[in-house]
Design a protein around this motif. Structure first.
Motif, mmCIF file in Angstrom:
data_model
loop_
_atom_site.group_PDB
_atom_site.id
_atom_site.type_symbol
_atom_site.label_atom_id
_atom_site.label_comp_id
_atom_site.label_asym_id
_atom_site.label_seq_id
_atom_site.Cartn_x
_atom_site.Cartn_y
_atom_site.Cartn_z
ATOM 1 N N TYR A 21 -5.520 -8.290 0.973
ATOM 2 C CA TYR A 21 -5.785 -6.776 1.441
ATOM 3 C C TYR A 21 -7.218 -6.608 0.769
ATOM 4 O O TYR A 21 -7.496 -6.769 -0.036
ATOM 5 N N GLY A 22 -8.081 -6.093 1.968
ATOM 6 C CA GLY A 22 -9.487 -5.612 1.558
ATOM 7 C C GLY A 22 -9.389 -3.805 1.673
ATOM 8 O O GLY A 22 -8.782 -3.746 2.656
ATOM 9 N N ALA B 14 3.388 -11.996 5.486
ATOM 10 C CA ALA B 14 3.735 -12.046 7.223
ATOM 11 C C ALA B 14 5.560 -12.736 7.842
ATOM 12 O O ALA B 14 5.964 -11.998 8.257
ATOM 13 N N GLU B 15 5.842 -13.595 6.169
ATOM 14 C CA GLU B 15 6.852 -13.659 6.414
ATOM 15 C C GLU B 15 8.534 -13.197 6.231
ATOM 16 O O GLU B 15 9.728 -13.674 5.680
ATOM 17 N N PRO C 239 -0.161 1.178 13.150
ATOM 18 C CA PRO C 239 0.636 2.018 13.947
ATOM 19 C C PRO C 239 2.244 2.030 12.918
ATOM 20 O O PRO C 239 2.539 2.954 13.866
ATOM 21 N N LYS C 240 2.807 1.046 12.293
ATOM 22 C CA LYS C 240 3.411 1.773 11.277
ATOM 23 C C LYS C 240 3.058 3.248 10.294
ATOM 24 O O LYS C 240 4.032 3.303 9.603
ATOM 25 N N ALA C 241 2.094 3.321 10.435
ATOM 26 C CA ALA C 241 1.864 4.395 9.287
ATOM 27 C C ALA C 241 1.800 5.563 9.678
ATOM 28 O O ALA C 241 1.581 6.312 10.485
ATOM 29 N N THR D 191 4.086 0.581 6.029
ATOM 30 C CA THR D 191 2.538 0.814 6.188
ATOM 31 C C THR D 191 2.153 -0.619 6.394
ATOM 32 O O THR D 191 2.208 -1.856 7.792
ATOM 33 N N PHE D 192 1.911 -1.365 5.580
ATOM 34 C CA PHE D 192 1.674 -2.880 5.587
ATOM 35 C C PHE D 192 2.161 -4.456 5.310
ATOM 36 O O PHE D 192 1.918 -5.294 5.476
ATOM 37 N N THR D 193 3.963 -3.804 4.821
ATOM 38 C CA THR D 193 4.086 -5.206 4.978
ATOM 39 C C THR D 193 5.868 -4.918 6.000
ATOM 40 O O THR D 193 6.184 -3.544 6.214
ATOM 41 N N ASP D 194 6.483 -5.690 5.891
ATOM 42 C CA ASP D 194 8.048 -5.659 6.901
ATOM 43 C C ASP D 194 8.762 -5.330 5.659
ATOM 44 O O ASP D 194 9.943 -6.111 5.529
ATOM 45 N N ALA D 195 8.848 -3.883 5.321
ATOM 46 C CA ALA D 195 9.671 -3.060 4.179
ATOM 47 C C ALA D 195 10.683 -1.686 5.388
ATOM 48 O O ALA D 195 10.308 -1.513 6.230
ATOM 49 N N VAL D 196 12.113 -1.316 4.484
ATOM 50 C CA VAL D 196 12.704 -0.985 4.912
ATOM 51 C C VAL D 196 12.912 0.176 3.493
ATOM 52 O O VAL D 196 13.422 -1.144 2.633
#
Length: 386
Positions: free
Chosen positions: A151-152, A184-185, A238-240, A259-264
């Motif tokens: 990420y930048g 992303a995976e 949008p998740k932020a 916000t930036f990954t597929d996380a819980v």
């Protein structure tokens, strides 16, 4: 008798699996015909990598990464090859114990090394991650980790901002052009047992900043920077949600993951219990053994042994706990499903002597043996009593 052991590490003395094996030895001394299964246990914090790797046929990895102040450190993590899962403790790359008290300064400490560990695991084929985020030295909102992942986080000159919270003061743009292939995976389970939000009186800067070296003026500055960071993120991601509980964990690392990954974010003990499928093993047991280094009132608030006890009671199984020491308020553990608990110290000793691995193992084994001799005697008496 079928017994399942799931004991948290006796920190400084025995790992989870070492403690379990010590208990097994004591049981078999008293009852050679007993079936004893040793399962790993941890709460998502220190010792999670060791417990899960040791108990799930994993492999330990070592990778040199950027430490919290930019100097190289060697971080240990684990890979469970069967499921393509990486087990990571962020403190191995950006933990407060890697610094002396004089070195602590959240303006400069970075999570960049955490991202490097994740990148290494992705390159080795992992797509599932369990990440413990306790014990951080950082308050950078996770931007260091994200920079390492491609990420930048850019300043007005279009360059990556500096390490640490001070980098947030320069932040004007967030880009995704160079995010590494494979991220992303990936799915992340983040072991998080705090509910702090990102900003404000209950935010990470105000609550945890002081222990990381922040002065009152730093706290005010960092909280303002976090607000701007969150606003910028909300424009394109949008998740932020900086008000979501847990976003303030580990100096904002919780916010970065969400916000930036597929996380819980989940309770650490819940993640460990699910990943190790402990309930499946408890269901077949006659008796469950758990424990930790010190059993006290905090244990009853939801620490690992109580998590085990709750699973056991779900299936009507009796629970015994062993501990290096117990306090008066440990009796509250009886109300949480631990039917009986026993301290393993067997004589007057110094703390240093008691915590020697050899002594801790012997004490745990010997205490277990006597408890199971009693259980065996009671069972015999029950059979012969008319």
């Amino acid at each position: 008798m079928r017994v399942v052991t799931a004991i948290d590490s006796l920190k400084g003395s025995l790992s989870s699996m070492e403690a379990g094996r010590a208990v097994r030895e004591g049981i078999l001394r008293a009852d050679p015909e007993a079936e004893v299964e040793v399962r790993p246990l941890a709460d998502g914090g220190e010792g999670t990598v060791e417990a899960l790797v040791g108990g799930m046929n994993g492999k330990t990895q070592h990778v040199t990464v950027t430490g919290p102040l930019g100097k190289p450190v060697t971080c240990q993590y684990g890979i469970i090859e069967d499921t393509g899962t990486a087990i990571i403790e962020m403190s191995g790359a950006a933990g407060i114990t890697l610094l002396t008290p004089k070195e602590r300064n959240p303006l400069h400490t970075t999570t960049f090394g955490v991202g490097e560990v994740i990148k290494d695991a992705i390159e080795k084929g992992c797509r599932r991650f369990i990440v413990g985020i306790g014990g951080s030295a950082t308050n950078d909102g996770g931007i260091g980790m994200l920079q390492a992942l491609g990420y930048g986080f850019l300043n007005t000159a279009g360059e990556q901002v500096r390490y640490g919270a001070e980098g947030l003061s320069e932040l004007t743009a967030i880009t995704t052009d160079h995010v590494i292939s494979g991220l992303a995976e990936c799915e992340f389970k983040i072991a998080c047992d705090v509910t702090n939000i990102l900003c404000g009186e209950q935010g990470c800067s105000a609550v945890y900043g002081p222990q990381k070296g922040a002065t009152p003026s730093m706290i005010i500055q960092m909280d303002e920077w976090f607000g701007k960071y969150a606003s910028l993120a909300q424009k394109n991601f949008p998740k932020a949600d900086p008000k979501q509980p847990g976003t303030g964990a580990a100096g904002g690392l919780g916010f970065a993951f969400l916000t930036f990954t597929d996380a819980v974010l989940e309770s650490g003990i819940r993640i460990v219990l699910e990943e190790t499928r402990l309930e499946d093993h408890i269901r077949q047991a006659d008796l469950v053994i758990t424990g930790e280094g010190r059993l006290d009132g905090q244990t009853a608030m939801g620490k690992a042994p109580v998590g085990v006890a709750e699973l056991a009671k779900k299936h009507g199984k009796p629970v015994i706990a062993f501990a290096g020491s117990v306090t008066k308020d440990a009796k509250t553990c009886n109300e949480k499903g631990i039917d009986a608990f026993f301290p393993i110290l067997r004589g007057i000793t110094t703390l240093e002597e008691a915590m020697t691995p050899q002594n801790a193992q012997a004490n745990l084994t010997d205490t277990t043996e006597q408890v199971f001799r009693l259980l065996k005697t009671a069972s015999t008496l029950k059979k012969i009593t008319p």
